[in-house]
Design a protein around this motif. Structure first.
Motif, PDB file in Angstrom:
ATOM      1  N   TYR A  95       1.102  -0.978  -0.538  1.00  0.00           N
ATOM      2  CA  TYR A  95      -0.188   0.013  -0.176  1.00  0.00           C
ATOM      3  C   TYR A  95       0.566   1.405  -0.093  1.00  0.00           C
ATOM      4  N   ARG A  96       1.235   1.383  -1.139  1.00  0.00           N
ATOM      5  CA  ARG A  96       2.311   2.938  -1.507  1.00  0.00           C
ATOM      6  C   ARG A  96       1.915   3.987  -1.862  1.00  0.00           C
ATOM      7  N   ALA A  97       0.786   5.180  -1.325  1.00  0.00           N
ATOM      8  CA  ALA A  97       0.571   6.462  -2.353  1.00  0.00           C
ATOM      9  C   ALA A  97       1.226   6.226  -3.189  1.00  0.00           C
ATOM     10  N   ASP A  98       2.668   6.801  -3.309  1.00  0.00           N
ATOM     11  CA  ASP A  98       3.484   6.845  -4.348  1.00  0.00           C
ATOM     12  C   ASP A  98       4.184   6.105  -5.322  1.00  0.00           C
ATOM     13  N   LEU A  99       3.754   4.807  -5.517  1.00  0.00           N
ATOM     14  CA  LEU A  99       4.164   3.872  -6.540  1.00  0.00           C
ATOM     15  C   LEU A  99       2.214   3.321  -7.196  1.00  0.00           C
ATOM     16  N   PRO A 100       2.685   2.833  -8.217  1.00  0.00           N
ATOM     17  CA  PRO A 100       1.307   2.040  -9.416  1.00  0.00           C
ATOM     18  C   PRO A 100       0.903   1.311  -8.684  1.00  0.00           C
ATOM     19  N   ASP A 101      -0.881   1.173  -8.560  1.00  0.00           N
ATOM     20  CA  ASP A 101      -0.982   0.535  -7.914  1.00  0.00           C
ATOM     21  C   ASP A 101      -1.841  -0.792  -8.914  1.00  0.00           C
ATOM     22  N   THR A 102      -0.938  -0.927  -9.998  1.00  0.00           N
ATOM     23  CA  THR A 102      -2.000  -1.737 -10.845  1.00  0.00           C
ATOM     24  C   THR A 102      -1.893  -3.259 -10.556  1.00  0.00           C
ATOM     25  N   PRO A 103      -2.130  -4.324 -11.071  1.00  0.00           N
ATOM     26  CA  PRO A 103      -2.164  -6.291 -10.158  1.00  0.00           C
ATOM     27  C   PRO A 103      -0.408  -5.605 -10.433  1.00  0.00           C
ATOM     28  N   GLU A 104       0.056  -6.415 -12.144  1.00  0.00           N
ATOM     29  CA  GLU A 104       1.398  -5.689 -12.636  1.00  0.00           C
ATOM     30  C   GLU A 104       2.781  -5.061 -11.276  1.00  0.00           C
ATOM     31  N   GLU A 105       2.484  -3.882 -11.402  1.00  0.00           N
ATOM     32  CA  GLU A 105       3.134  -3.405  -9.872  1.00  0.00           C
ATOM     33  C   GLU A 105       3.112  -3.620  -8.855  1.00  0.00           C
ATOM     34  N   VAL A 106       2.267  -4.260  -8.625  1.00  0.00           N
ATOM     35  CA  VAL A 106       1.463  -4.357  -7.052  1.00  0.00           C
ATOM     36  C   VAL A 106       2.241  -5.706  -6.955  1.00  0.00           C
ATOM     37  N   PHE A 107       2.085  -6.688  -7.469  1.00  0.00           N
ATOM     38  CA  PHE A 107       2.544  -7.980  -7.862  1.00  0.00           C
ATOM     39  C   PHE A 107       4.250  -8.369  -7.494  1.00  0.00           C
ATOM     40  N   PHE A 108       4.798  -7.286  -8.779  1.00  0.00           N
ATOM     41  CA  PHE A 108       5.955  -7.405  -8.686  1.00  0.00           C
ATOM     42  C   PHE A 108       6.712  -6.591  -7.182  1.00  0.00           C
ATOM     43  N   ARG A 109       6.204  -6.255  -7.017  1.00  0.00           N
ATOM     44  CA  ARG A 109       6.440  -5.450  -5.609  1.00  0.00           C
ATOM     45  C   ARG A 109       6.678  -6.750  -4.890  1.00  0.00           C
ATOM     46  N   ILE A 110       5.489  -7.412  -4.367  1.00  0.00           N
ATOM     47  CA  ILE A 110       5.358  -8.135  -3.302  1.00  0.00           C
ATOM     48  C   ILE A 110       6.170  -9.275  -3.396  1.00  0.00           C
ATOM     49  N   ILE A 111       6.065 -10.020  -4.840  1.00  0.00           N
ATOM     50  CA  ILE A 111       7.568 -11.523  -5.467  1.00  0.00           C
ATOM     51  C   ILE A 111       8.270 -10.647  -5.248  1.00  0.00           C
ATOM     52  N   LEU A 112       9.279  -9.765  -5.002  1.00  0.00           N
ATOM     53  CA  LEU A 112      10.005  -9.552  -4.798  1.00  0.00           C
ATOM     54  C   LEU A 112      10.842  -9.386  -3.377  1.00  0.00           C
ATOM     55  N   PHE A 113       9.662  -8.371  -2.749  1.00  0.00           N
ATOM     56  CA  PHE A 113      10.649  -8.396  -1.205  1.00  0.00           C
ATOM     57  C   PHE A 113      10.399  -9.697  -0.773  1.00  0.00           C
ATOM     58  N   LYS A 114       8.861 -10.222  -0.985  1.00  0.00           N
ATOM     59  CA  LYS A 114       8.974 -11.793  -0.469  1.00  0.00           C
ATOM     60  C   LYS A 114       9.914 -13.009  -1.165  1.00  0.00           C
ATOM     61  N   ILE A 115      10.428 -13.653  -2.603  1.00  0.00           N
ATOM     62  CA  ILE A 115      12.129 -13.756  -2.830  1.00  0.00           C
ATOM     63  C   ILE A 115      13.031 -13.661  -1.961  1.00  0.00           C
ATOM     64  N   PHE A 116      13.121 -12.680  -1.218  1.00  0.00           N
ATOM     65  CA  PHE A 116      14.265 -12.546   0.054  1.00  0.00           C
ATOM     66  C   PHE A 116      13.628 -12.182   1.160  1.00  0.00           C
ATOM     67  N   ASN A 117      12.426 -11.731   1.284  1.00  0.00           N
ATOM     68  CA  ASN A 117      12.199 -11.981   3.156  1.00  0.00           C
ATOM     69  C   ASN A 117      12.579 -10.942   3.575  1.00  0.00           C
ATOM     70  N   LYS A 118      13.494  -9.617   3.411  1.00  0.00           N
ATOM     71  CA  LYS A 118      14.668  -9.406   4.419  1.00  0.00           C
ATOM     72  C   LYS A 118      14.125  -7.938   4.067  1.00  0.00           C
ATOM     73  N   ILE A 119      13.400  -7.008   5.333  1.00  0.00           N
ATOM     74  CA  ILE A 119      13.467  -5.711   4.765  1.00  0.00           C
ATOM     75  C   ILE A 119      15.043  -5.318   4.939  1.00  0.00           C
ATOM     76  N   GLU A 120      15.494  -5.797   5.025  1.00  0.00           N
ATOM     77  CA  GLU A 120      17.129  -4.513   4.776  1.00  0.00           C
ATOM     78  C   GLU A 120      17.702  -4.965   3.100  1.00  0.00           C
ATOM     79  N   THR A 121      16.744  -5.810   2.798  1.00  0.00           N
ATOM     80  CA  THR A 121      16.765  -6.327   1.368  1.00  0.00           C
ATOM     81  C   THR A 121      16.292  -5.309   0.704  1.00  0.00           C
TER      82      THR A 121
END
Length: 390
Positions: free
Chosen positions: A113-139
């Motif tokens: 939920y980022r107001a400053d980033l695109p909220d299309t399904p494609e963009e939101v999914f990209f952010r989710i899977i990128l984050f979860k693959i590493f699952n580390k806040i610092e990364t």
């Protein structure tokens, strides 16, 4: 469907090849009365026959209630200690609700939920899977610091690889230790794990997976879509579809589908000496449906997440945490793995979390009002004490 090897092979149907959504109907049928161990109070547990519980069954509910008390004390800003339980005070355990954990909170608030980033399904999914693959806040923070806004339309394998490779060469850990991400080298073609995972994300995006997930009829179908990709086993596919469902890409019923991970299987084994003919997903569903009556039976004051009861993902996670907790509380009861120690000690070094949940849950306003009420009450009490001293 007994998921005996949750990270290997496809999740199979149950005894009659029913889809998992039907498996969770919990039509218990007439399994007959099982033999009860002499150490179990038959009268106390007669309501959950045919499954045969151990003493850890009650510990499951006590753990959930005490862990949730700790959550609310943190939410209220109370100082430590938050519990008198020596095990919970010493070792690290996740919250009763998965979405309340620090990494999930960061994902929801700062990735999805980022107001400053695109909220299309494609963009939101990209952010989710990128984050979860590493699952580390610092990364995630490293990538943001180097790239600026993380947007799929601007994605470059070369740039992402350079940042992550430099981090590794500087002895930075880019993956969380919460669970193991297989490297997929033989399938995806690279010797370095993070490169394979970048290629995996690329493949998902080229396949239009975000659109397929948005069109999926239910959580099980979403799980199946993720499960088709290399390195994604049953456990990871279930975790990832749960994370996607925090967003507005999907709106699946979390109470229709569950996949027990290795830790949950250990916890189930410790809570039940005999499953009474049920499989592990049915047992998890069983716990979710029993929660209110079990807290009442044990006289426990379980404070739900502002009216949201424990979901299947939460009950699954609680089995995993109770497996760890029981290594010390009930060392005489063994699970599948045979582990006897808890590795991670609790540390209160993290910054306080400003808790916020998926908008569709409808609880964020209640959290805000609760926090404001507690702050006002604390200020009033402090003022009263000050006036009394004067």
């Amino acid at each position: 469907m007994a998921a005996k090897q949750p990270t290997r092979g496809k999740l199979k149907s149950d005894r009659q090849n029913k889809p998992i959504d039907e498996q969770l109907s919990l039509d218990l049928g007439n399994y007959g009365k099982p033999k009860i161990n002499d150490s179990i109070d038959i009268a106390a547990y007669s309501h959950i026959l045919p499954a045969k519980p151990t003493v850890v069954f009650d510990t499951y509910w006590r753990f959930a209630a005490e862990r949730q008390k700790i959550f609310f004390k943190k939410l209220q800003g109370e100082p430590m200690p938050w519990t008198n339980d020596p095990i919970l005070s010493t070792f690290k355990f996740t919250n009763a609700y998965r979405a309340s954990d620090r990494t999930s909170q960061y994902l929801i608030r700062h990735v999805i939920y980022r107001a400053d980033l695109p909220d299309t399904p494609e963009e939101v999914f990209f952010r989710i899977i990128l984050f979860k693959i590493f699952n580390k806040i610092e990364t995630w923070q490293l990538l943001e610091n180097k790239l600026g806004n993380i947007i799929y339309a601007d994605y470059s394998f070369k740039r992402y690889d350079k940042i992550l490779t430099e981090a590794i060469e500087n002895s930075q850990r880019i993956y969380s230790a919460a669970y193991i991400m297989p490297s997929g080298g033989k399938i995806l073609g690279h010797t370095r794990k993070h490169r394979n995972h970048l290629k995996l994300i690329e493949r998902m995006m080229v396949d239009e997976l975000p659109k397929k997930l948005a069109d999926a009829a239910n959580m099980h179908r979403g799980f199946d879509l993720l499960r088709e990709y290399p390195t994604i086993g049953d456990f990871l596919a279930y975790q990832f579809i749960t994370d996607v469902n925090y967003s507005e890409i999907t709106n699946f019923d979390e109470m229709s589908f569950v996949v027990p991970g290795p830790g949950a299987l250990d916890g189930i084994r410790k809570c039940f000496a005999d499953l009474g003919g049920l499989n592990e997903p049915e047992i998890i569903k069983f716990m979710a449906e029993l929660q209110q009556s079990e807290f009442e039976r044990l006289g426990l004051d379980f404070q739900s997440l502002f009216g949201r009861p424990l979901q299947l993902i939460d009950c699954q996670n609680l089995f995993c945490e109770v497996d760890k907790y029981s290594r010390i509380r009930h060392p005489e009861i063994s699970g599948i793995s045979g582990r006897t120690r808890i590795k991670q000690k609790y540390s209160a070094r993290g910054e306080p979390i400003d808790y916020w949940y998926p908008r569709k849950w409808g609880i964020n306003q209640a959290i805000k009002e609760y926090r404001e009420y507690r702050i006002t009450k604390a200020a009033t009490q402090a003022k009263s004490k000050s006036n009394f001293k004067e």
